[in-house]
Scaffold this motif. Structure first.
Motif, mmCIF file in Angstrom:
data_model
loop_
_atom_site.group_PDB
_atom_site.id
_atom_site.type_symbol
_atom_site.label_atom_id
_atom_site.label_comp_id
_atom_site.label_asym_id
_atom_site.label_seq_id
_atom_site.Cartn_x
_atom_site.Cartn_y
_atom_site.Cartn_z
ATOM 1 N N ALA A 176 0.846 -1.197 0.000
ATOM 2 C CA ALA A 176 0.000 0.000 0.000
ATOM 3 C C ALA A 176 0.879 1.245 0.000
ATOM 4 C CB ALA A 176 -0.906 -0.006 1.233
ATOM 5 N N LEU A 177 0.347 2.339 -0.566
ATOM 6 C CA LEU A 177 1.075 3.607 -0.567
ATOM 7 C C LEU A 177 1.051 4.205 0.830
ATOM 8 C CD1 LEU A 177 -0.041 5.515 -3.808
ATOM 9 C CD2 LEU A 177 1.897 3.990 -3.486
ATOM 10 N N MET A 182 0.690 9.031 -1.169
ATOM 11 C CA MET A 182 -0.690 9.270 -1.606
ATOM 12 C C MET A 182 -0.856 10.689 -2.138
ATOM 13 S SD MET A 182 -3.164 6.893 -0.851
ATOM 14 C CE MET A 182 -4.461 7.238 0.305
ATOM 15 N N SER A 183 -0.254 11.651 -1.418
ATOM 16 C CA SER A 183 -0.496 13.050 -1.797
ATOM 17 C C SER A 183 0.100 13.372 -3.162
ATOM 18 C CB SER A 183 0.074 13.984 -0.734
ATOM 19 O OG SER A 183 1.457 13.730 -0.599
ATOM 20 N N GLU A 205 -12.340 7.295 -7.897
ATOM 21 C CA GLU A 205 -13.130 8.450 -7.503
ATOM 22 C C GLU A 205 -12.649 8.816 -6.114
ATOM 23 O OE1 GLU A 205 -17.444 8.686 -9.165
ATOM 24 O OE2 GLU A 205 -17.552 8.510 -7.000
ATOM 25 N N GLY A 206 -11.684 9.705 -6.079
ATOM 26 C CA GLY A 206 -11.021 9.981 -4.809
ATOM 27 C C GLY A 206 -9.989 8.906 -4.547
ATOM 28 N N PHE A 207 -9.497 8.823 -3.296
ATOM 29 C CA PHE A 207 -8.423 7.893 -2.974
ATOM 30 C C PHE A 207 -8.918 6.539 -2.502
ATOM 31 C CE2 PHE A 207 -5.381 11.574 -2.151
ATOM 32 C CZ PHE A 207 -4.872 11.458 -3.436
ATOM 33 N N ASP A 208 -10.204 6.440 -2.146
ATOM 34 C CA ASP A 208 -10.604 5.154 -1.579
ATOM 35 C C ASP A 208 -11.893 4.601 -2.167
ATOM 36 O OD1 ASP A 208 -10.900 7.039 1.452
ATOM 37 O OD2 ASP A 208 -12.191 7.058 -0.315
#
Lengths: 512, 283
Positions: A176-177, A182-183, A205-208
Motif C-alpha cells: 500500500a502507498l 498518496m499526496s 473516484e477519490g483515494f478510496d
C-alpha cells in the motif's frame, strides 16, 4: 581603456563572454528541443551559431555591431509578427487551443462514463511489482482482487487483512502507498484504467473508491476517427479542428485542436455581418477619435504657442505648468481622470453641478475620452508649435506687415500654412499613435459603455486595438485567430499612414 | 505697466485658463492623497485636514507591497533603459557609419518594423512566452526576466531608429580621422563615438526609462503575482475593481511614483522635444 579592446586580455575576455552566453543558449536549445518546441529550439541553435561566427571569426565587422540588436528584434518583434500571420490562418480560439495529439488524448479521457451495472467498490492504492495497482474490496460479496492496468488477480478472502469497515488493507505482493506517497499520486493514479471485465475498468473516484466504468468512445488511428461504443456513431476529422459526425455537423467532440483554416478569418471579417458590423462601427469611431484628438490637441497647443510666443511676464512659469500633464506618467493620469468622471462623487460633476453618468452614455463617454486625451496631448503640440514658430523666418512676417497685412491675415496666410507644412509629419505621426492609443481607452472606459444583454463585445468608445484585445483576451470566447487577422489589417493601415507621413517629411530621400 | 497688461491680457487669460485645466487633476490628486476619506471627491478647494494616513498605509501594510512594486519598476525600467541603449547604439552606429551590403534594405526594413505597434503582436508574444515558460520557467510568462526580454526586443526597433537619427547628426570627421590613424571600427566606436555621443545616449536611455515605467498592458498580462507587479499595475488594482475604489493610497502612491519621472522629464524637456521629432523630421 585601450587594453580592453586589443591584445591577449581582450581576446580572453571575448572568448569567456561568448562561451558563457553560448553555453546558456545551448542549454535552452536543448530543453526547448526536449519539450518539442522545435521552432524555438532551432532559432536558439541558430543564435548560438551566429554569435560564435560573428565574434570568434572575422566574417563581417558590421555584423559585430548588429548581432545583439538584430537577434532581439527577430526574437521579440519579427518572430511575433510572423507568428501573428500564422495564427491568423488558424481557428485558434477557445476550444481549439491545443494540438491534435493532445485533443485526441483529452477526448479519450473525457469519454469515460459509469457502466450500466452501476457498481462501485472500496479500494486501496498501492503497487504490485513496482506497478501502480489497487486492492479492491467487494464488501457485499466478500470478494477481493488486485487490479493493475493490464491484469486482475483475485485474492482469497483468507489472505487479506480487513479494517473495521471491512475494507481490505493488505494482500500478498501488494504494498500500500504511504500517506506521503498518496499526496503525490493523485494525477498519476486517476488516469489509469484498472482492469475489471473485458470492456469495463475501474476508474478512481477519490483515494478510496472506484467506479466500474466503460469507454464511450474508441479512437481508430487507421481511419483517424472516433467511434461511439454505445450507439456506433462515427466522428471524423472535419478539417476544421474538430471530430464531427459526417451527417450532423453540429455533433462535435470537445475539445478541438488548432487547425489551418487559411483565409477564413479574413473572409469572416469581410462577409460575416456579426463580425463586420461591430468592426465597421469601431473603425469609424477609431478614425473619428484619432482625428478629433489630433485636431483638438493641435489647436490648443498652437493657441498656447501663439499666446506665449512673446516674452510676457511669467512665461517660464506658465511653460513649466503647461508641460506637467505631459510629464506625468500617463497611466496614472488616465486613472485619475477616470475617477474624476465618476457619476456619484466625481469632481467633474461636482464642479459643473450636474449628475451626468459619463461612462454609461455613449456620447458622454466619447466626449470624456476626447477631453482626457486633449489634456494628455496638448503640451506636446504646444512644445512642438512654439519651437516651429521660432523657425519661421521673421523677414516673411515683417514683409507682410509692411505690405499692410493685419495680424490675422499674417497668421492665416503665412504662419499657419508654413506651420502645417513643417508639422504635417508630426500630425500624421500623432494620428497613427492615437489610432492605437490602447492605454487611454482600456484604462479610462474599458471601451464601454456596451450593450451586454446583446452579447456585444465592442463598446461605444472601443477603438480597433482595444476591440482586438477583447477578442483575444476577453471574458467570453477568446479568438486569437480572428484577433491576429484584425491586428494585421490594423498594421497595414497604420504602416500606410506612417509611410505617407515619412514620405512627406522626405526622410526616405536620405537613403533613396 | 497698464499698457502691457492691456496689450498682452489675452495671452495671460489663455495661459492662466489652460494652466488651471492642466493643474486641476493634479491638484485633486494631491489633496486626495492627504485626505483621510479615501475618495477622489472634490468637497472644497482648500483641504480641511492634512493626514498622512495614505502614505503610512503604503509603507506599512503588508497587503500592499508598494516598495516592492517600485523596486520592480526601477529594476525593469532601469535594465531596459541601459541595455536597450547599449545594444541599440551599436546597431545605430553600424547603420549610420559603416558601409556594407544591404544597408539600404536594412534601414527600410527597420523603418517598417519600428512602425509595427507592439500591442498588435501582444497575443503572439503571450503565446510564445507561455511556450518558453514550458521549457525555461525562469524566463517564461510571469517572470521579470521574461518581461525584460520582451521590452528589450520591443524597444529595439524604435531605439535603433531614434539613435540612428542622432548618430547621423554627429559630425563624422572625428571618426574618419581616427580611421586614418589606423583605428579599427570597434576602437572607433568605443574610444571616439561613445564618448562623443554620451549625452545623447543618456537622453535616449532616460526616454526609454520613462517609456518602460509607463508601460501597462504587457506588465499587467505578464506579472500576475502580487509581489512581481510594477507600480503602474499595482496601483491600478486599488481602483480597478468595481467595489475597490481606494483612491487615497492610489493618490499617494501615484504622486510618489510620478515625482522622479516628472523631474527627469522637466530637466530633459529640450532634448525630449528634439528626440520626439528626430525620428520623423530631419534637420
Amino acid at each position: 581603456m585601450t587594453f580592453m579592446l586589443r591584445g591577449k586580455f581582450a581576446l580572453l575576455l571575448k572568448v569567456v563572454i561568448v562561451s558563457l552566453i553560448s553555453a546558456i543558449l545551448l542549454m535552452l536549445t536543448q530543453s526547448a528541443f526536449a519539450q518539442q518546441e522545435y521552432v524555438i529550439s532551432g532559432f536558439l541553435a541558430l543564435t548560438v551559431l551566429a554569435i560564435a561566427l560573428t565574434y570568434l571569426t572575422k566574417i563581417s565587422i558590421p555584423l559585430k555591431f548588429f548581432i545583439p540588436g538584430i537577434l532581439l528584434l527577430i526574437a521579440f518583434v519579427i518572430g511575433p509578427i510572423l507568428y501573428t500571420v500564422t495564427m491568423s490562418g488558424f481557428n485558434y480560439k477557445t476550444g481549439n487551443i491545443i494540438s491534435k495529439q493532445e485533443a485526441i488524448i483529452q477526448i479519450k479521457a473525457r469519454a469515460i462514463q459509469a457502466a450500466p451495472s452501476g457498481e462501485s467498490f472500496d479500494i486501496k492504492l498501492g503497487k504490485v511489482n513496482g506497478v501502480p495497482a489497487i486492492l479492491v474490496s467487494d464488501i457485499a460479496n466478500l470478494k477481493y482482487f488486485v487490479s493493475t492496468a493490464d491484469s486482475r488477480i483475485p485474492v482469497d478472502a483468507r489472505d487479506v487483512t480487513l479494517d473495521p469497515n471491512g475494507v481490505a488493507i493488505t494482500a500478498p505482493n501488494f504494498t500500500a502507498l504511504t500517506d506521503a506517497q498518496m499526496s503525490n499520486a493523485d494525477t498519476s493514479y486517476s488516469n489509469i484504467h484498472f482492469k475489471y471485465l473485458d470492456k469495463t475498468f475501474i476508474a478512481l473516484e477519490g483515494f478510496d473508491a472506484g467506479v466500474v466504468s466503460e469507454q464511450a468512445l474508441e479512437y481508430l488511428p487507421a481511419q483517424d476517427e472516433f467511434k461511439s461504443l454505445i450507439d456506433g456513431a462515427v466522428y471524423k476529422d472535419n478539417g476544421r479542428g474538430n471530430y464531427a459526425q459526417p451527417d450532423n455537423k453540429a455533433a462535435i467532440l470537445e475539445p478541438g485542436w488548432r487547425a489551418p483554416i487559411w483565409f477564413e478569418n479574413y473572409t469572416k471579417i469581410m462577409s460575416d455581418p456579426r463580425v463586420r458590423g461591430p468592426l465597421v462601427r469601431v473603425f469609424i469611431w477609431t478614425v473619428v477619435f484619432a482625428s478629433l484628438t489630433v485636431l483638438t490637441t493641435f489647436a490648443l497647443g498652437l493657441l498656447l504657442a501663439l499666446a506665449l510666443n512673446k516674452p510676457i511676464h511669467g512665461r517660464r512659469i506658465y511653460r513649466s505648468i503647461l508641460v506637467l500633464p505631459y510629464a506625468m506618467p500617463s497611466v496614472m493620469s488616465i486613472l485619475i481622470w477616470g475617477g474624476m468622471f465618476n457619476t456619484e462623487f466625481g469632481a467633474i460633476n461636482t464642479l459643473l453641478g450636474t449628475h451626468i453618468a459619463w461612462f454609461s452614455d455613449p456620447n458622454f463617454a466619447r466626449v470624456a475620452v476626447i477631453l482626457v486625451n486633449l489634456w494628455l496631448g496638448f503640451p506636446y503640440f504646444y512644445l512642438i508649435s512654439s519651437g516651429s514658430l521660432q523657425a519661421i523666418p521673421s523677414e516673411l512676417l515683417e514683409a507682410a506687415a509692411i505690405d499692410g497685412a493685419n495680424p490675422r491675415q499674417i497668421f492665416r496666410k503665412i504662419t499657419l500654412p508654413l506651420l502645417l507644412q513643417i508639422l504635417s509629419p508630426l500630425l500624421i505621426a500623432s494620428f497613427a499613435f492615437n489610432f492605437n492609443n490602447f492605454n487611454l481607452i482600456y484604462l479610462l472606459t474599458g471601451g464601454g459603455p456596451r450593450n451586454e444583454l446583446d452579447g456585444q463585445i465592442a463598446g461605444a468608445t472601443d477603438i480597433l486595438i482595444s476591440y482586438t484585445y477583447k477578442i483575444a483576451f476577453g471574458a467570453g470566447t477568446q479568438d486569437l485567430g480572428l484577433a491576429s487577422a484584425i491586428s494585421l489589417i490594423i498594421f497595414v493601415l497604420v504602416a500606410s499612414i506612417s509611410l505617407y507621413g515619412l514620405r512627406k517629411s522626405k526622410v526616405l530621400d536620405t537613403f533613396a | 505697466m497698464k499698457k502691457w497688461l492691456m496689450h498682452d491680457s489675452w495671452r495671460h487669460i489663455i495661459a492662466v485658463g489652460v494652466c488651471l485645466f492642466s493643474l486641476f487633476p493634479l491638484y485633486l490628486v494631491v489633496i486626495s492623497s492627504f485626505a483621510s476619506s479615501g475618495s477622489l471627491q472634490l468637497t472644497s478647494f482648500v483641504p480641511h485636514e492634512i493626514s498622512f494616513k495614505n502614505y503610512h498605509l503604503l509603507f506599512n501594510n503588508p497587503a500592499i507591497p508598494y516598495l516592492t512594486w517600485v523596486k520592480n519598476s526601477l529594476i525593469i525600467a532601469g535594465s531596459v533603459s541601459v541595455l536597450s541603449v547599449m545594444i541599440g547604439s551599436a546597431s545605430a552606429f553600424a547603420f549610420s557609419r559603416l558601409a556594407f551590403k544591404g544597408r539600404k534594405t536594412g534601414i527600410q526594413l527597420l523603418l517598417l518594423v519600428q512602425m509595427f505597434p507592439a500591442i498588435l503582436a501582444i497575443s503572439a508574444v503571450y503565446v510564445i512566452m507561455e511556450r518558453v515558460g514550458g521549457f525555461a520557467p525562469a524566463i517564461g510568462l510571469g517572470t521579470k526576466p521574461g518581461l525584460l526580454l520582451v521590452y528589450l526586443g520591443g524597444a529595439m526597433g524604435v531605439n535603433i531608429w531614434l539613435l540612428k537619427g542622432f548618430v547621423d547628426s554627429i559630425p563624422a570627421e572625428l571618426d574618419e580621422a581616427a580611421k586614418i590613424d589606423g583605428a579599427s571600427e570597434v576602437q572607433t566606436y568605443w574610444l571616439i563615438f561613445v564618448p562623443l555621443a554620451a549625452p545623447v545616449l543618456a537622453v535616449v536611455s532616460l526616454l526609454s526609462f520613462i517609456g518602460t515605467f509607463n508601460e501597462f498592458i504587457l506588465a499587467r498580462l505578464f506579472l500576475v503575482d502580487m509581489n512581481n507587479r510594477t507600480v503602474a499595475v499595482g496601483l491600478q488594482q486599488f481602483i480597478g475593481g468595481q467595489y475597490s475604489q481606494n483612491w487615497g493610497p492610489f493618490a499617494a502612491g501615484s504622486i510618489l511614483a510620478s515625482i522622479p519621472i516628472v523631474i527627469i522629464f522637466l530637466s530633459l524637456q529640450k532634448y525630449i522635444v528634439s528626440g520626439l521629432t528626430a525620428g520623423s523630421v530631419k534637420g
